[in-house]
Scaffold this active site. Structure first.
Site, PDB file in Angstrom:
ATOM      1  N   GLN A 157     -26.102 -18.793  18.650  1.00  0.00           N
ATOM      2  CA  GLN A 157     -26.075 -20.251  18.557  1.00  0.00           C
ATOM      3  C   GLN A 157     -25.586 -20.651  17.163  1.00  0.00           C
ATOM      4  OE1 GLN A 157     -30.328 -20.778  19.424  1.00  0.00           O
ATOM      5  NE2 GLN A 157     -29.718 -21.899  21.257  1.00  0.00           N
TER       6      GLN A 157
ATOM      7  N   ARG B 283     -32.093 -13.943  25.770  1.00  0.00           N
ATOM      8  CA  ARG B 283     -32.887 -14.560  26.831  1.00  0.00           C
ATOM      9  C   ARG B 283     -32.664 -13.786  28.118  1.00  0.00           C
ATOM     10  NH1 ARG B 283     -31.643 -20.940  25.358  1.00  0.00           N
ATOM     11  NH2 ARG B 283     -32.500 -20.778  23.251  1.00  0.00           N
TER      12      ARG B 283
ATOM     13  N   HIS C 296     -31.555 -26.737  12.077  1.00  0.00           N
ATOM     14  CA  HIS C 296     -32.706 -27.610  12.275  1.00  0.00           C
ATOM     15  C   HIS C 296     -32.812 -28.534  11.088  1.00  0.00           C
ATOM     16  CE1 HIS C 296     -33.414 -24.245  15.011  1.00  0.00           C
ATOM     17  NE2 HIS C 296     -33.911 -25.178  15.790  1.00  0.00           N
TER      18      HIS C 296
ATOM     19  N   ASP D  22     -26.684 -22.706  15.208  1.00  0.00           N
ATOM     20  CA  ASP D  22     -27.921 -23.466  15.198  1.00  0.00           C
ATOM     21  C   ASP D  22     -28.187 -24.110  13.843  1.00  0.00           C
ATOM     22  OD1 ASP D  22     -30.106 -24.435  16.489  1.00  0.00           O
ATOM     23  OD2 ASP D  22     -31.108 -22.502  16.755  1.00  0.00           O
TER      24      ASP D  22
ATOM     25  N   CYS E 245     -35.649 -21.747  16.243  1.00  0.00           N
ATOM     26  CA  CYS E 245     -36.464 -22.816  15.634  1.00  0.00           C
ATOM     27  C   CYS E 245     -37.745 -22.322  14.968  1.00  0.00           C
ATOM     28  CB  CYS E 245     -36.750 -23.954  16.610  1.00  0.00           C
ATOM     29  SG  CYS E 245     -36.311 -23.652  18.302  1.00  0.00           S
TER      30      CYS E 245
ATOM     31  N   HIS F 119     -33.134 -30.373  16.454  1.00  0.00           N
ATOM     32  CA  HIS F 119     -32.407 -29.134  16.757  1.00  0.00           C
ATOM     33  C   HIS F 119     -30.987 -29.548  17.077  1.00  0.00           C
ATOM     34  CE1 HIS F 119     -36.280 -27.102  18.173  1.00  0.00           C
ATOM     35  NE2 HIS F 119     -36.605 -28.371  18.211  1.00  0.00           N
TER      36      HIS F 119
END
Length: 656
Positions: free
Chosen positions: A393, A375, A397, A395, A346, A527
RNA sequence: GCCGAUGUAGCUCAGCUGGUAGAGCAGCUGAUUUGUAAUCAGCUGGUCGGCGGUUCGAAUCCGUCCAUCGGCUCCA
């Protein structure tokens, strides 16, 4: 039923089919069952009185709706297993005098009891001994008897026994609602309900032993948790254990190894999966699928670096919250300069948004990336591909105006549903995670923004008619979210897709757009990751399909099996024709017999086996065998190509 | 990170109470040229998770570390 004696008050009992029958006040559920049939009375476990589950032996003294619960009812099973937990505790107390007890609830399959064994050391080798004791006690047909006690009496009993865990539980209860249950020599603080007696418990298996923090708090003492399951029939236990064995065969860690999809290397590091060629093919196809869907939905792909300056995470607020417990920063020759492996995408995407001025006409801006993040998960948390330290991910946004939030949220939900449909995930749980209202300091951002975000999610779920579970206190620290969870082969729940509304990061990054009023406004950020992560998604997909992936997705769609080396040339010709039509195939050119090649292809779960020999070469055909189904007979090469492409279209036709 | 268990060849596993490692599959070589779930023979391959200790002697006993498994806690 007893003859009516004057002076006895009658009560009206309403059955599930709305029939009403009269009984004397004080009649028990068990007696009501017996008034219907002896067989029912034998099978009744507990009874539902209005909305509460009661002991079948508890007298009913008022008009009520009744449902007789048996092994066939989830609530009946719950009663059964909870009673089994008491039986476990009783057996343990007899074998290990002086132990202290935490809680012993039933769970989805079976039950557990948390026990402080004090100076005893207990291991899985001790379980059979406890099982036998349980069976011995069960056969004694011990009655479960319910007793209402005052708080004072309850405290006295457990003070004398010296069980500080029960005392703590009692202290949290209000006087007047405390009950004890007694079975054999064992008395427990318990709300109930229970079986009438222990004799219904016929088969017992204690499954495993584990540590569990008292009240789920890692700062408190760790008790020993014993998991078990019981059944009314030995056969059911045997079946259950077979089912467990079968489930283990679907374990993605086993299938990942067998099908050569991924592996872990101790030298590379724990929790860092390495995707092998076949796994990579699979993953790339999933990515392509989602990229196509997202392109249609107006997303733009970007690519960001794997590290980011510490300032980026100070701005986002992640540094303050996770700086210590994460991978440590990367330092450089420049004193004081620090970079972090990116733990999420993000902040980078916020910078993408900021890379140029935005107008309200540009919104929504949808920035997508298959972003690999790292992580530092606790070592004990790592689990195959479902919980790892490095993962990608899917991902994106979405930056939009407050008015667009709901529509965008819906758009994302549609993508999640599309994926679940394409991969045949029928059973999933939609969870809405909101803030813990009593513990607001855990979260960043204003009350007002939180309320707005939570309201938007609840409204969208309602409008889409989605069945949801609401969990308070499960929100991310920056905003509420909606997660889609799927169970693995052993019934463990994993979060796949996630959609999160965020009013905080746009503030922290001072994101803006120019409205039609020529003023600066703050966008809202969503997200979202429909797969969740490629790793976890593939893991769950593996367990769902047992490695038999849909044709459009599977790494190898077909394998050509020449009967002998003589047909190698022809096999190569077939392969090039298949490849020209975008069919993924390979040749098994080993010096083996056809039976062996077929066996190996079956085990590798390759959907189509194409046997080629003298006959096929002469006729320009392939003999088609479908994995798991057997020989389908010869087909012209072109016909097979057409057939296979049609099959893929059938799978994806409506979706793309 | 915590509790408990496990760790033998690439894979699946055997190895009784301490006497110096074994099978099947895979791999390699050769023979075979094969028709719908395993062709035959030979061979290679292991500092028995790592490091310490006890012992004349350790895969086996003890300690410690690492990894894996089942949970707990955690999951931006």
């Amino acid at each position: 039923m007893h003859p009516k004696i004057s002076g006895y008050r009658m009560i009206n009992i309403t059955f599930p089919d709305n029939r009403i029958k009269q009984y004397e006040s004080g009649t028990t559920g068990l007696e009501i069952a017996r008034s219907i049939s002896e067989g029912l009375a034998r099978n009744v476990i507990s009874v539902k009185i209005n909305d509460e589950v009661w002991d079948a032996t508890r007298p009913i003294t008022f008009d009520a709706r009744i449902k007789l619960l048996t092994w066939e009812d989830e609530e009946g099973k719950g009663t059964y297993w909870h009673s089994s937990a008491h039986l476990l505790a009783e057996a343990v107390e007899l074998l290990y005098p002086g132990v202290k007890f935490g809680i012993g609830p039933h769970i989805e399959s079976g039950f557990y009891y948390d026990i402080d064994f004090g100076d005893y050391t207990i291991s899985s080798e001790d379980l059979p001994k406890i099982e036998n004791k349980m069976l011995e006690l069960a056969r004694e047909k011990q009655l479960f008897s319910r007793k209402e006690v005052t708080k004072q009496e309850a405290l006295e009993y457990f003070s004398q026994k010296g069980d500080e865990y029960k005392l703590e539980l009692i202290n949290d209860l209000a006087d007047g609602q405390i009950t004890f249950y007694e079975s054999g020599k064992f008395t427990d603080l318990c709300r109930g309900p229970h079986l009438a007696d222990t004799s219904q418990i016929k088969a017992v298996k204690l499954l495993n032993i584990a540590g569990a923090y008292w009240r789920g708090d890692e700062k408190r003492k760790q008790l020993t948790r014993i998991y078990g399951i019981t059944f009314p029939k030995q056969k059911e236990l045997t079946d259950y254990l077979v089912l467990l064995e079968e489930a283990k065969k679907r374990d993605h860690r086993k299938l990942g190894k067998d099908l050569e999809l991924f592996f872990f290397s101790q030298k590379v590091g724990m929790g860092l999966p390495i995707w092998l060629p076949k796994g990579t093919l699979l993953r790339e196809r999933l990515e392509m699928f989602l990229k196509r869907v997202q392109k249609k939905a107006g997303y733009q792909q970007v690519i960001c670096p794997h590290i980011g300056n510490v300032e980026l995470y100070k701005t986002s607020g992640h540094y303050q919250k996770y700086g210590e417990s994460s991978f440590h920063p990367i330092t450089t020759p420049v004193p004081g300069e620090e970079f972090f492996l990116k733990p999420m995408n993000c902040p980078h995407h916020c910078e993408v948004y900021k890379s140029k001025p935005r107008s309200y006409k540009d919104l929504p801006v949808r920035i997508a990336e298959f972003g690999t993040v790292y992580r530092y998960e606790q070592s004990g948390e790592l689990h195959g591909l479902t919980r790892v330290r490095g993962f990608t991910q899917d991902d994106a946004h979405i930056f939009c105006t407050p008015e667009q939030v709901k529509d965008e949220f819906k758009g994302v939900m549609d993508i999640v549903m599309l994926i679940f449909k394409a991969l045949d995930f029928k059973e999933f749980i939609t969870q809405i995670s909101l803030r813990d209202k009593n513990n607001k300091e855990k979260y960043i951002g204003s009350d007002e923004n939180w309320d707005k975000a939570e309201k938007a999610i609840l409204e969208v779920a309602e409008e889409r008619g989605l069945k949801t579970v609401i969990e308070y206190g499960e929100a991310a620290f920056y905003g509420p979210k909606m997660d889609f969870m799927v169970k693995d082969a052993l019934g463990r729940k994993w979060q796949l897709g996630t959609i999160q509304v965020d009013y905080n990061l746009p503030d922290r990054f001072e994101l803006e757009y120019i409205g039609n009023d020529n003023q600066k406004h703050r966008p809202v950020m969503i997200h979202r990751a429909p797969f969740g992560s490629m790793e976890r998604f593939v893991a769950v997909l593996l367990e769902h399909t047992a490695g038999k992936f849909p044709l459009w997705l599977t790494p190898d769609q077909a394998i050509i099996l020449p009967i002998s080396e003589k047909y190698q040339k022809y096999a190569e010709k077939v392969l090039s024709l298949l490849n020209n039509s975008d069919i993924r195939a390979q040749i098994d050119d080993r010096n083996e017999k056809a039976g062996k090649k077929i066996r190996d292809a079956e085990l590798m779960k390759i959907p189509y086996m194409l046997v080629v020999g003298e006959k096929e070469e002469g006729e320009g055909t392939v003999s088609v065998r479908r994995q798991g189904q057997g020989d389908l007979g010869p087909q012209k090469i072109d016909d097979f190509i057409h057939f296979l492409n049609e099959e893929v279209k059938k799978e994806l036709g409506e979706i793309l």
